[in-house]
Every structure is written in C-alpha cells, then in structure tokens.
Design a protein around this motif. Structure first.
Motif, PDB file in Angstrom:
ATOM      1  N   PRO A 718     -20.780  -1.373  -0.805  1.00 16.90           N
ATOM      2  CA  PRO A 718     -19.635  -0.493  -0.513  1.00 16.90           C
ATOM      3  C   PRO A 718     -19.431   0.535  -1.613  1.00 16.90           C
ATOM      4  CG  PRO A 718     -19.053  -2.810  -0.181  1.00 16.90           C
ATOM      5  CD  PRO A 718     -20.391  -2.794  -0.862  1.00 16.90           C
ATOM      6  N   LEU A 743     -14.782  -6.187   1.482  1.00 19.95           N
ATOM      7  CA  LEU A 743     -15.823  -5.576   2.311  1.00 19.95           C
ATOM      8  C   LEU A 743     -17.173  -6.249   2.089  1.00 19.95           C
ATOM      9  CD1 LEU A 743     -15.062  -1.776   1.862  1.00 19.95           C
ATOM     10  CD2 LEU A 743     -14.871  -3.058   3.993  1.00 19.95           C
ATOM     11  N   ILE A 778     -19.461   0.499   7.177  1.00 21.19           N
ATOM     12  CA  ILE A 778     -18.127   0.673   6.592  1.00 21.19           C
ATOM     13  C   ILE A 778     -17.540   2.003   7.052  1.00 21.19           C
ATOM     14  CG2 ILE A 778     -16.849   0.907   4.430  1.00 21.19           C
ATOM     15  CD1 ILE A 778     -19.044  -0.875   3.155  1.00 21.19           C
ATOM     16  N   LYS A 798     -13.013  -0.802   6.553  1.00 22.54           N
ATOM     17  CA  LYS A 798     -13.384  -2.061   7.185  1.00 22.54           C
ATOM     18  C   LYS A 798     -14.845  -2.019   7.607  1.00 22.54           C
ATOM     19  CE  LYS A 798      -8.868  -3.439   9.079  1.00 22.54           C
ATOM     20  NZ  LYS A 798      -8.114  -3.774  10.327  1.00 22.54           N
ATOM     21  N   ASN A 799     -15.342  -3.205   7.972  1.00 22.85           N
ATOM     22  CA  ASN A 799     -16.706  -3.318   8.475  1.00 22.85           C
ATOM     23  C   ASN A 799     -16.714  -3.289   9.996  1.00 22.85           C
ATOM     24  OD1 ASN A 799     -16.968  -5.422   5.801  1.00 22.85           O
ATOM     25  ND2 ASN A 799     -18.568  -3.872   6.060  1.00 22.85           N
TER      26      ASN A 799
END
Length: 968
Positions: A718, A743, A778, A798-799
């Motif tokens: 990330p 994440l 992401i 967020k994923n």
C-alpha cells in the motif's frame, strides 16, 4: 483463502522438485576451471555464450562486464566456442590440468557483418544494440534491455524518457518532461524501480496522483549515469517481489576494462520559454593493477514553459442538470528553470580471479524553480481572481553500496551487499520567513461582483452540455467589462510546504551451488529497514479587514504593487488561436511577490497569519512518520533438461512489518454552537506476509530462437498515504476521512508467454501474451456509516476483491542490411502493446432512506489500452539519424466514485515525435543534435467525454546540439 492455499501448494511442489533434483547422485568430476574476459575494440561483451566444443552442457554466459567462469572442466586439451549476435564465432584452444584455474585474460571477438563495419565505430548505436540484445537473449526471465549508447542516441535527458522507448512502457510527464514509468498499463506504484538491484526510496511529487505514493520520480536521475536499463516483466525469485507490472533496474556505470575518458557539451533552446538550455557530462575510468575505478558527472540546466487552461465542473451538485455546469475556468502560464546534477562513482578491487569487492555511490540533485501566473473565472460566484506563485522544490537522492563476489571452489559461490539510499524532497521559499513557515509562496487577488454573460439559469456550460443549444464558442469567460487592477484586492497569501524524507538501509547475502552440469541452486536473504516522514505545513495570511478585525488597514490592490507584463511567450495558447489575449492583464513581479512576505509589508496591509501545521486541526493528519521492515528469503534453481530446454523456478517470501504514527482529529460543536477540535496521537502496527512462487520455462529450439513461459506471483505494498493512521471526524458535516493500516497488499498471479527471434545481423522479432489475476486492489472508498442514528460519509482506502489485466505485445528491430550500398544503413524499430483490464468499484446511494450499493465496472486507473513506439533510423559512414514516435492511448486518471463514471477524469491519447542525429567527425569526436516534441503534442485531460476538457497544456519544441569527445 483458496488462493493462499494454491500458492502454498505450488511453492511446495516447486521446492520438492528442486530438492529431488539436487539429491540425484553427482558423479565425480575433475576440478579444472577457466576464467576470462570477452571484449571487442570498445569494451567487454555481456551475454556471450561460452561453450566447450562438443560438450554443450559445459558452458557459461558472460556477465555485464564480459567476464565468465567455467568450472568442473575436463583436463587436457579442449576447444572453447564463443558466440555473440552480430559477431563471428570465436574458438580458443585450452589445455587444462586437474585443480588448475586458468585465466585466459582478454579474448577479442570481431564483427560478423562486413557491410556494417563502417558503422561499428566508437560511440554509435550498433555495438550498444548488440550488447542489449545479447543480455536479453541469455536472461533467465522475460526481460527488456537498453544499453548506455542506445540511451545516448535518443533525445532523452532523464531516466523516465529513456525507458519510454522500451516495449510495453509508457510514462507520465510533468511540464513536458517524463517523470513516472508505467509498465504494461499498470499504475506507477505497481512497478518496482531499482538501482543496482535495490529498490529506490520514493519522494512525494507535486500532483495529487503522486503525493504519498511509492512511485519514484525518474526525472531526478540523469540518463548519462546509466550503463544499462533492465526491465523484468516476469521476475525471478532472487529479485524483490513488489513488482506487479515489472521491475525496472537502473545499473549505474562501473569500472571499465580499459581506460575511458568521455566529455559531452551541449546547448539548446526551449521554444515555449523562449530561453536557452545547456548540458555537460564527463566520465573517466581506468584500471591500475587489481584496482578499477570510474567517476562520472552530469549537469543539465534548462528553462521550460507551458501554456495551460483548465476547466472545473460542478459535478458534486445533487441536481443532474447542474453537474456538467462549469464552476470555473483557469488560464495558467508556467515558466521555470530546472537543474539536474548527477554524480556517480564505481570502485572495485580484484584480489584474484575468485574474489572481488566493489563500492558504488550516487548523488542526484533535482531543483525546479517555477513561476506560475494564473487567471481564474468563477462563474457561480461572480468572481474573478489573479494568482501568482513562485517557488522551488528540491529532490535529492544520495546513497551507495558495498559488496563482494566470491568463488569458494567446488561449485560454491557467495555474494554479499550492504546499501543505503536516501530520497529527500523539500520546499524552502521565501527566505524572509522563518524556516518552519517556508514552502511554496502564492498570492491571490480577487475581483468580486463580476458579471458574466452567456449563462443559462445562472450557470456556464460548454457546447456539449449547453441546454440552450447555443453554437457559440463558450469556453470564453464572456465578462462585462474587464479585469481592473484597482478592484483586484489581495485576498490571501499562502506558503504551502511539500516535504518528505525516506531512507532505506539494507543488507543481503546470496549463496550458490553448482550441483552438476545441469543444476545450479541459489538461496539468499535480504533485510531492509525503511524510515519515512511526511508533512504538508500551510501558513496563510488574510487581510484583517476580511476577518472583521477592527481598525485594520485597507487591503492592498494589484494597482498598489509592482507589476510586469503577462509572459505570453510568442502568444498565450497560440496553438488554439490565442483566444485570451484581450483578457490577460499584468501581474505582480516575482520580486514584489517575495517582498509581500516581509514583516513591513505584512504589517502595512494588515495581514493576519493563520498557521496550519502539525498542531492545527486543519493540517495535523497530513503529518506522519513510519517505519517499515522487510525480511525476505528465497531459493531458486536453474535446471537444464536438455541443451534446448531450461527450467528456472523457486519461491520467495517477504515479511513486511509497518509501524506508523499520525494524528486523529475530532471536530464537534460545543454548547454555543462553536466548533471544537481535539487532536490525539495514534499509532498502528501490522505485519503481512507474501509467499511468491515462480516458475519459468525457456525453450530454445534454435540458436537464435527463445520461447518463454512463466508463472509468477508478485505484489504491491500500500502507498504511504493510505497507511497513514491519521483520521479526521467532523460531527457537523458528518464526514470521516482516514487512512487504513489494515490494508492488505495488492497481489497478482501472472502468466506470460513470449517468443523471441534474434536476427544474426543484429535485430529482434518478438511477440507474447500476458494475463494478471489481481486481488486486493486498493482504492479510495466513499461509503456511508450510521453512527448513533446519523449517516456519516466515510472516505477511506480499502481493498477490492478482484480484478484482471490481460494483453499482448509485439515488436521488431531490424537493420536493412539486405539492401544494396548506402541503403543498408537504414533500420526500423517498432513495438506495440495492447492491454485490457476490469475491476468493479462500489458506489453508494441513499434510496428511500436505505443505503444501496451499486457496482460500476471499469478498467484500472491510469491503464492505457494502446501503447506503441516506432522509430526509423539511418546509421552509416559515421552518420546517425533517428526519428522516434511514442504513443499512449487514453485511460481513466481519477475515479470520482461519488459522482459516477460520467464524471471520471480521463487522460487523452498522446503522440510525441522526437529526432536525434549524430555525426562522427573523427573516431573520437562526434557532433549531436536532439529535438523533442516536434509535433507540439499537448497534455490533455477530459471530463467523462472528450468534448469536455479538464486540462489542456502545450510545451512547444525544445532541443539542443553539442559535441561528444571520446578521448580514450
């Protein structure tokens, strides 16, 4: 969970196969060895195939310096056969005794194609192309290669512009210069940028796309410092695994085999800035006994300019009729001066043929001093604004490495390396302010009560959206009257700081064992510790009269200050007919801008200071510190099933631990209805593990034909801004904005199939397909959360569950050596990459009091479907001329989740054409010419559809000419 089980099982199978192979009985072998250096009249030849005649299983490939080592050779007399694309096969007779390590010294090879003898002179493209193609041919994985001389033949002054010529690569530009590299249409942060095998630390850029990412701005790195660029599209287990798109490895220059002394001097002109540019570089290297050294330096000073207009739309309006109304029009003129200084040192000491130690050091200083003058027209607010800003930012990259390569005998080898690199970005203007208030200074002048014509129900529309059907060119402000310096009041001063500091310290160890003639095993480990600091301090000065402070002096107007003519530079936006020449007015001088920040002037006009730093609710969450530790280990095997078929497989594991510290801001209303903000420190910690199995198959049914297949699993960590634990909660507006340390990395299972045919007269025909199954993408999610009966809009990274990317690529590099006479100096290089992708992005709507989730299907952001490079060149009789074109298709730049796909920001297709030429006056002196952007292609973004522009920017043509001296 199923995918993780799949990868674990596949890794286990690969490891078991390697273990079984390694446990096979090994027959006793003689212990004679052979070392040497293969070269031509210029330097060492990388990728030479060295084989024992009639024993093809016994062989080696020369490294980047042209060195090779053969072990476990039979005693007695034998013949070595050396083969290299474009060169005559060379045979060497040897006579070995048991236990001997014979040093052949320098082995010279000769060019095969006699028709090209006259182009193979020092400094031309031909020998560089040979080296690059041979490295590619012999590589275990799928790799593209560019060599230093090839880079020098293109008008590319930084690393980003050099790699854009590679098949499957496109770049993002800043003010017309390449900055970020994208591989196979993947975002820049999904690619790994390495220097000599170590990932470079990142620094924040100046755009929303680059703030807080892991992307490395490549314009800080002069192309003159590069010896080779290796782009691995399917990595092997011994390489860092965070490379979904690819791994771009910049190999810096090191000690040459022979004395080398090169000097380059150039000067030129930027058509948009109407100002000069110049460059200089130097390289000196030699060997003194066992000690070798190289020192290189490069300096590039260029003025630049751009004309720009930008349009912002009212897409956040709840009324669909108003979403495409123009909120404001911005007219921008940029002028600036950029300097790039690069230094590179390479040292090595060979104790003997079995032991070598080395050290490399790099330093790069990139400084951009920018002046921007801007006119803004706010149609919904009946206001016009003039803005001037002048500041500079600096990015400094420094660091180096020490290491050793050791042959321990009996097939064992040991390599080690320790390195550290620092990337530091800062702003530091104006100097009259205290250090903690310096940044990027800006002054705003507003004229209110402006009346705009050509509005529909109070709104401004472009032709594509105009409900009245008015055919008039409505990109114009259509003011009643004109801007008036006496009514343009100084509304605020800003000093906006942009800063980041990232440092990596790493160490690695690799151990290899040649089990037998068919199998070599390598295992190793690497530890990296990263520290990261980021912050965006902001200081604002507002006239006290605007804030209602009693007895405040009258605010300054533009008429009260020193002004200068708007720098039209041959006509502002002349590419579209200079439609704004009657609108532009004089603006304050840069000297006057800086004087506004002195205490006397601030007091004279009653400017009230508001600081928004680490302790301010408005800016606290922009400050964070982070630590990241990576422990990686791998095992890899290379197994030759036959002379034509090789397996390269193994598994890599990377464990990443992150610790971040940031600020949490909660804003509520007290009993009096006033906002109250509470700032708290927050810390987060997380460990993730990436298990990365990989398998490559290399099949060579003919000497000049490779068919490759690969499965690799890679990932992308990330971005730093996404891991920032900072959080802002506003109970009044019912919004929550925060980072997310929980994440997961983005993972990709990659399948590649590639065929490569190498022409004997130096060239390549290649084609392949690729597929990436991607999980945990992401994105910035905007959801609705109910807290105590109130709905809050939550903005948080967020994923996503899954996505995919697939495509194909083809390329050709061919010299027309079959043509008669002077015509055989022509050649062509062309490559094309097609990519498609898909992911689903959630969009949330309130319907009947309920929150409904809608899924929008789209391509990955910043992923063009079409990329191609094409160039035609002529090289003969000491003359080299090359015309190169680079095309990048349209793609989604920004997802505006809350507004829907019709309001996404798109990058428009772009085609640039460049020219380079050189003439060898003598074998040691060459004249060169470089011209960029011959077609003056604009940078263009649009809003939903092409007829609705968001940003259009022109740079004009730039170029330079000079001399290169090869004294040795």
């Amino acid at each position: 969970m199923n995918q993780r089980n799949f990868t674990i099982k596949l890794a286990s199978v690969i490891a078991l196969v390697l273990l079984c192979i390694s446990l096979r009985p090994v027959h006793a072998q003689q212990n004679a060895s052979l070392v040497g250096v293969v070269q031509d009249e210029l330097s060492g030849l990388p990728g030479v195939n060295v084989r024992v005649k009639d024993q093809n299983s016994k062989g080696a490939i020369t490294d980047l310096a042209g060195k090779f080592r053969l072990t476990n050779l039979p005693t007695g007399k034998s013949t070595l056969v050396l083969s290299f694309i474009g060169y005559e096969n060379h045979e060497v007779e040897v006579d070995l005794t048991a236990g001997e390590t014979k040093d052949l010294g320098e082995v010279n090879m000769k060019v095969l194609v006699t028709e090209l003898d006259d182009v193979v002179v020092k400094g031309t493209y031909f020998p560089s192309q040979q080296r690059a193609l041979n490295i590619k041919k012999q590589s275990p994985g799928i790799m593209e290669v560019m060599a230093a001389d090839a880079i020098g033949k293109l008008p590319d002054r930084n690393a980003a512009e050099a790699v854009q010529r590679i098949q499957g690569v496109s770049i993002e530009r800043d003010q017309g210069e390449g900055r970020y590299a994208l591989v196979r249409g993947t975002p820049a942060e999904w690619n790994s940028t390495l220097i000599n095998g170590d990932r470079l630390p990142a620094s924040d850029g100046t755009s929303d796309n680059s703030m807080g990412t892991r992307s490395v701005p490549l314009d800080i790195f002069p192309s003159d410092m590069i010896e080779y660029v290796q782009l691995s599209k399917a990595i092997t287990p011994d390489m860092e695994g965070d490379a979904i798109g690819g791994s771009i490895n910049f190999i810096t220059r090191t000690a040459p085999q022979n004395k080398t002394f090169n000097v380059s001097l150039g000067g030129g002109y930027n058509g948009q800035a109407e100002k000069p540019m110049y460059s200089a570089s130097m390289l000196y290297g030699d060997r003194i006994g066992k000690f070798g050294f190289m020192v290189s330096a490069a300096y590039w000073n260029r003025n630049w300019g751009s004309d720009n207009y930008e349009v912002e739309y009212n897409f956040s309006s709840p009324d669909p009729k108003e979403q495409f109304a123009v909120d404001n029009l911005q007219l921008r003129d940029y002028m600036g001066q950029r300097t790039t200084l690069g230094l590179n040192v390479g040292l090595e000491y060979e104790f003997n043929t079995n032991h070598r130690i080395f050290a490399r050091g790099v330093y790069s200083d990139f400084t951009d001093n920018e002046i921007a003058r801007q006119h803004n027209f706010y149609f919904l607010e009946n206001m016009a604004e003039v803005m001037t800003r002048n500041g500079k930012f600096t990015i400094q990259l420094s660091g180096g490495e020490v290491g050793g390569e050791h042959n321990l005998g009996n097939g064992w080898s040991l390599d080690w390396k320790a390195s550290t690199y620092l990337n530091d970005m800062s702003t530091d203007d104006p100097k009259s302010l205290p250090k903690d208030e310096r940044g990027y200074p800006m002054a705003f002048f507003q004229q209110r009560g402006v009346v705009f014509d050509d509005l529909v129900d109070g709104y401004k529309y472009l032709q594509v959206d105009d409900p009245s059907g008015d055919p008039e060119d409505d990109i114009q402000p259509d003011m009643q009257g004109s801007l008036d310096p006496q009514q343009l009041v100084l509304s605020q001063l800003l000093s906006y700081g942009i800063g980041s500091r990232e440092q990596d310290v790493s160490g690695q160890l690799d151990i290899g064992k040649k089990i037998n003639e068919k199998l070599t095993l390598t295992a190793g480990g690497k530890y990296k510790h990263k520290t990261r600091e980021g912050g965006t301090p902001l200081t604002i000065w507002i006239p006290g009269a605007f804030l209602g402070i009693p007895n405040s002096p009258a605010p300054a107007t533009l008429a009260d200050l020193q002004t200068e003519s708007f720098p039209e530079n041959g006509g502002f936006l002349q590419e579209i007919g200079s439609p704004y020449e009657d609108i532009l007015i004089d603006q304050i001088t840069t000297k006057q801008l800086r004087e506004l920040y002195t205490d006397d002037v601030l007091n004279q006009y009653g400017m009230y200071k508001i600081s928004r730093g680490e302790d301010s609710p408005d800016a606290a969450t922009g400050f964070y510190t982070g630590k990241e530790s990576v422990v990686a280990a791998y095992i890899m095997g290379e197994y030759s099933i036959s002379d034509q078929l090789m397996l390269i497989g193994g598994v890599r594991n990377e464990s990443t631990t992150v610790d971040y510290k940031g600020k949490q801001v909660t804003t509520t209303l007290d009993a009096n209805g006033d906002e109250v903000s509470i700032i708290q420190d927050v810390e987060n910690h997380k460990t993730t593990n990436a298990l990365l199995p990989m398998l490559h198959i290399k099949y060579s049914p003919q000497e000049n034909l490779n068919i490759r297949a690969a499965y690799t699993r890679t990932f992308a960590r990330p971005n730093f801004s996404d891991l920032n634990p900072g959080e802002v909660r506003n109970d009044q507006t019912r919004t929550i904005t925060k980072g997310n340390v929980d994440l997961n990395p983005t993972y990709s299972n990659n399948l590649d199939l590639m065929a490569e045919y190498f022409f004997q007269d130096v060239g390549l025909l290649s084609g392949g397909v690729f597929y990436k199954q991607i999980t945990d993408v992401i994105f910035k999610d905007q959801s609705i959360l109910n807290i105590s009966g109130q709905n809050y809009q939550v903005i948080e990274p967020k994923n996503l569950e899954s996505a995919w990317l697939a495509g194909f690529e083809v390329g050709i590099s061919k010299r027309m050596s079959f043509l008669p006479g002077a015509l055989n100096g022509f050649g062509v290089e062309a490559n094309y990459t097609y990519t498609r992708s898909e992911l689903e992005v959630p969009r949330y709507e309130e319907q009947g009091g309920q929150v409904v989730t809608l899924m929008d299907k789209q391509s990955l952001p910043r992923q063009p479907k079409n990329i191609f490079n094409a160039s035609v060149y002529y090289e003969k009789y000491g003359l080299m001329v090359r015309v190169a074109a680079n095309f990048k298709g349209k793609y989604i730049d920004i997802i505006r989740q809350e507004a829907g796909p019709e309001n996404y920001r798109w990058y428009d297709k772009n085609l640039t054409v460049d020219l380079s030429a050189a003439y060898s006056i003598t074998k040691s002196l060459r004249f060169f010419l470089e011209l960029n952007n011959l077609t003056n292609a604009p940078l263009r973004y649009y809003h939903g559809v092409s007829e609705r522009p968001e940003q259009v920017e022109y740079y004009s043509v730039r170029g330079q000419a000079g001399l290169r001296f090869n004294l040795f």
